[in-house]
Design a protein around this motif. Structure first.
Motif, mmCIF file in Angstrom:
data_model
loop_
_atom_site.group_PDB
_atom_site.id
_atom_site.type_symbol
_atom_site.label_atom_id
_atom_site.label_comp_id
_atom_site.label_asym_id
_atom_site.label_seq_id
_atom_site.Cartn_x
_atom_site.Cartn_y
_atom_site.Cartn_z
ATOM 1 N N HIS A 105 0.865 -1.186 0.000
ATOM 2 C CA HIS A 105 0.000 0.000 0.000
ATOM 3 C C HIS A 105 0.897 1.228 0.000
ATOM 4 N N ILE A 106 0.918 1.935 -1.131
ATOM 5 C CA ILE A 106 1.737 3.135 -1.300
ATOM 6 C C ILE A 106 0.890 4.362 -0.976
ATOM 7 N N HIS A 107 1.459 5.265 -0.194
ATOM 8 C CA HIS A 107 0.724 6.461 0.218
ATOM 9 C C HIS A 107 1.354 7.711 -0.379
ATOM 10 N N ALA A 108 0.512 8.528 -1.013
ATOM 11 C CA ALA A 108 0.841 9.845 -1.571
ATOM 12 C C ALA A 108 1.391 9.717 -2.992
ATOM 13 N N ILE A 109 1.186 10.794 -3.776
ATOM 14 C CA ILE A 109 1.483 10.720 -5.205
ATOM 15 C C ILE A 109 2.969 10.844 -5.515
ATOM 16 N N GLY A 110 3.778 11.360 -4.587
ATOM 17 C CA GLY A 110 5.221 11.357 -4.813
ATOM 18 C C GLY A 110 5.766 9.934 -4.852
ATOM 19 N N GLY A 150 3.882 11.250 -10.920
ATOM 20 C CA GLY A 150 3.617 10.275 -9.865
ATOM 21 C C GLY A 150 2.135 10.002 -9.694
ATOM 22 N N GLU A 151 1.337 11.063 -9.780
ATOM 23 C CA GLU A 151 -0.111 10.894 -9.709
ATOM 24 C C GLU A 151 -0.591 9.971 -10.826
ATOM 25 N N ALA A 152 -0.123 10.206 -12.046
ATOM 26 C CA ALA A 152 -0.543 9.378 -13.178
ATOM 27 C C ALA A 152 -0.080 7.933 -13.009
ATOM 28 N N MET A 153 1.169 7.729 -12.615
ATOM 29 C CA MET A 153 1.694 6.364 -12.456
ATOM 30 C C MET A 153 0.922 5.601 -11.383
ATOM 31 N N GLY A 154 0.636 6.273 -10.285
ATOM 32 C CA GLY A 154 -0.087 5.612 -9.202
ATOM 33 C C GLY A 154 -1.499 5.242 -9.582
ATOM 34 N N MET A 155 -2.183 6.155 -10.255
ATOM 35 C CA MET A 155 -3.581 5.895 -10.594
ATOM 36 C C MET A 155 -3.725 4.880 -11.718
ATOM 37 N N LEU A 156 -2.775 4.855 -12.652
ATOM 38 C CA LEU A 156 -2.899 3.994 -13.829
ATOM 39 C C LEU A 156 -2.309 2.595 -13.636
ATOM 40 N N PHE A 157 -1.309 2.453 -12.753
ATOM 41 C CA PHE A 157 -0.608 1.170 -12.648
ATOM 42 C C PHE A 157 -0.937 0.389 -11.382
ATOM 43 N N GLY A 179 -11.231 4.489 -11.980
ATOM 44 C CA GLY A 179 -12.012 4.616 -10.759
ATOM 45 C C GLY A 179 -11.129 4.719 -9.532
ATOM 46 N N ALA A 180 -11.564 5.477 -8.570
ATOM 47 C CA ALA A 180 -10.931 5.540 -7.249
ATOM 48 C C ALA A 180 -12.040 5.501 -6.217
ATOM 49 N N ILE A 181 -11.750 4.936 -5.089
ATOM 50 C CA ILE A 181 -12.747 4.764 -4.043
ATOM 51 C C ILE A 181 -12.540 5.828 -2.971
ATOM 52 N N PHE A 182 -13.585 6.510 -2.610
ATOM 53 C CA PHE A 182 -13.511 7.549 -1.585
ATOM 54 C C PHE A 182 -13.514 6.913 -0.199
ATOM 55 N N ILE A 183 -12.392 7.072 0.497
ATOM 56 C CA ILE A 183 -12.291 6.655 1.901
ATOM 57 C C ILE A 183 -11.589 7.799 2.635
ATOM 58 N N PRO A 184 -12.283 8.541 3.478
ATOM 59 C CA PRO A 184 -11.696 9.745 4.074
ATOM 60 C C PRO A 184 -10.704 9.420 5.184
ATOM 61 N N ASN A 185 -10.007 10.457 5.621
ATOM 62 C CA ASN A 185 -9.264 10.365 6.870
ATOM 63 C C ASN A 185 -10.248 10.217 8.026
ATOM 64 N N GLY A 186 -9.741 9.803 9.166
ATOM 65 C CA GLY A 186 -10.617 9.605 10.312
ATOM 66 C C GLY A 186 -10.092 10.302 11.557
ATOM 67 N N VAL A 187 -10.811 10.099 12.647
ATOM 68 C CA VAL A 187 -10.415 10.661 13.936
ATOM 69 C C VAL A 187 -10.543 9.595 15.010
ATOM 70 N N GLU A 188 -9.711 9.719 16.007
ATOM 71 C CA GLU A 188 -9.799 8.872 17.189
ATOM 72 C C GLU A 188 -10.827 9.455 18.147
ATOM 73 N N ASN A 189 -11.390 8.614 19.012
ATOM 74 C CA ASN A 189 -12.199 9.143 20.102
ATOM 75 C C ASN A 189 -11.286 9.895 21.056
ATOM 76 N N PRO A 190 -11.583 11.153 21.354
ATOM 77 C CA PRO A 190 -10.726 11.897 22.277
ATOM 78 C C PRO A 190 -10.635 11.195 23.633
ATOM 79 N N PRO A 191 -9.486 11.258 24.277
ATOM 80 C CA PRO A 191 -9.335 10.639 25.598
ATOM 81 C C PRO A 191 -10.126 11.418 26.643
ATOM 82 N N PRO A 192 -10.301 10.839 27.843
ATOM 83 C CA PRO A 192 -10.964 11.590 28.922
ATOM 84 C C PRO A 192 -10.282 12.935 29.130
ATOM 85 N N LYS A 193 -11.059 13.864 29.632
ATOM 86 C CA LYS A 193 -10.561 15.241 29.733
ATOM 87 C C LYS A 193 -9.206 15.276 30.443
ATOM 88 N N PRO A 194 -8.161 15.746 29.725
ATOM 89 C CA PRO A 194 -6.827 15.763 30.339
ATOM 90 C C PRO A 194 -6.668 16.932 31.290
#
Length: 405
Positions: A105-110, A150-157, A179-194
């Motif tokens: 799993h390669i991350h980012a177009i560079g 890099g964007e083209a190579m990643g999307m096409l290959f 085609g590309a599949i939309f999967i967003p970034n996420g968030v963690e549940n915040p910890p108890p009030k620090p």
């Protein structure tokens, strides 16, 4: 050729995925690094063998180590803004080929520039497009050309593509007919009030500071924020800038000089863990004045803590649909100062709590990992979104995914 189907009740075969293209995990500065840390640990919990090939200069140990069931392996990389990602990814793919994983799993177009090399090495490849990095201010014309390639190579290959925003998915379809599949970034549940021990140490009072979190790079536009903060002329208020530069340079020095010349600006460097939790939890206002984002993870994090937020009106920020009162025109320092003053004067704890709950519900990592695993399984079948499948996925599901073989 036929694929053997295990008998009903049999345990599924263990899969192995190797992540390439990032600095490393855990608690290493960067949106991609936070994204991979969250996904990799949850994949390990679900029985996958997971390895992250990190850049040796950024890792605490120069020997492989285990973190939350994830193997983190240092791979050599030069400390060079221009060549670090590509050199590390090339070496990482050679290391990965020796491991014989089910997927890389390669991350980012560079790093995605080297997707054809991964294919030549016989690897199944998934690429996540985190943003149009060629729009970043720090890159010159040649570097931007490389990133577009890099964007083209990643999307096409690749065997499958993921985009962290709908704008990215739409652009990939339009530019490459893939085609590309939309999967967003996420968030963690915040910890108890620090508590406030870190804030006490930097002499910052809860609810009496504005917060900015992110790397010290040109597109984050810290100078706009510092100049707008100076216009508030409130001696009891502070501006806290949490983040560091990966590579020393003129912009870092310019930000440091502006901070030093502006009373009540505090630069903390990169923060993590309890220190970062306290900074988010007790901020009066979070501001993201960026000119470029993929999907703004720090903005999601601030929202998940219930912090009132202001963001520049770029497409990536507007996609979160926060309401007109939570945006300001990019680069308009006077407008930013006026918006900050208005937000500080009209804090609504109930509204912030409601938005926090909605953010956590919409961007929880559990669903994101489920969808990522679906992409992995389809990539292993050599399937691109939109192609004909014989696993029971109906037309509605195929329409949702979109794309072509």
């Amino acid at each position: 050729m036929y694929t053997l189907i295990p008998p009903i009740g049999a345990d599924p075969p263990e899969r192995k995925v190797i992540f390439v293209g990032l600095r490393g995990v855990p608690e290493i500065q960067g949106g991609v690094e936070t994204h991979v840390a969250a996904i990799s640990a949850r994949l390990a919990e679900r029985g996958w063998q997971v390895e992250v090939l990190g850049r040796a200069p950024y890792l605490a140990s120069q020997q492989p180590y285990i973190w939350k069931g994830v193997t983190v392996t240092p791979v050599w990389a030069p400390r060079s803004k221009s060549f670090e990602a590509l050199a590390h990814t090339a070496l990482g793919l050679i290391v990965a080929a020796r491991r014989h994983p089910d997927l890389v799993h390669i991350h980012a177009i560079g790093p995605a520039l080297l997707t054809p090399l991964a294919r030549l090495l016989g690897l199944h490849v998934v690429v996540t497009h985190h943003g149009f990095d060629y729009d970043r201010q720090k890159w010159g014309r040649f570097a931007k050309s490389i990133l577009r390639t890099g964007e083209a190579m990643g999307m096409l290959f690749s065997h499958a593509n993921i985009g962290v925003s709908k704008a990215i998915v739409d652009t990939v379809r339009r530019k490459f007919s893939v085609g590309a599949i939309f999967i967003p970034n996420g968030v963690e549940n915040p910890p108890p009030k620090p508590g406030t021990s870190y804030l006490d140490g930097i002499q910052v009072t809860p609810q009496r500071y504005i917060l900015s979190v992110g790397r010290i790079v040109e597109e984050k536009r810290h100078l706009d924020l510092i100049n707008a903060f100076a216009r508030l002329n409130d001696p009891g208020l502070k501006l806290v800038i949490a983040g560091a530069a990966d590579h020393a340079g003129p912009y870092q020095r310019e930000v440091e000089a502006a901070a030093a010349a502006t009373p009540s600006v505090v630069m903390t460097g990169f923060q993590r863990g309890q220190a970062l939790f306290q900074l988010y939890r007790h901020a009066a206002l979070f501001v993201l004045p960026s000119s470029h984002e993929g999907m703004p993870m720090v903005l999601l994090e601030a929202l998940s803590y219930g912090v009132p937020c202001l963001a520049s009106d770029i497409d990536a920020n507007l996609a979160l649909d926060l309401g007109a009162e939570n945006y300001f025109p990019l680069g308009a320092v006077d407008a930013l100062a006026a918006a900050m003053r208005a937000k500080l004067a009209a804090r609504d704890p109930a509204q912030s709590a409601e938005r926090a709950a909605r953010t956590i519900d919409s961007f929880g990592w559990g669903t994101i990992v489920d969808r990522t695993m679906d992409v992995y399984e389809n990539a292993l079948l050599g399937w691109r979104p939109g192609s004909v499948r014989h696993d029971g996925a109906g037309p509605a599901k195929r329409a949702e995914l979109g794309g072509r073989r």
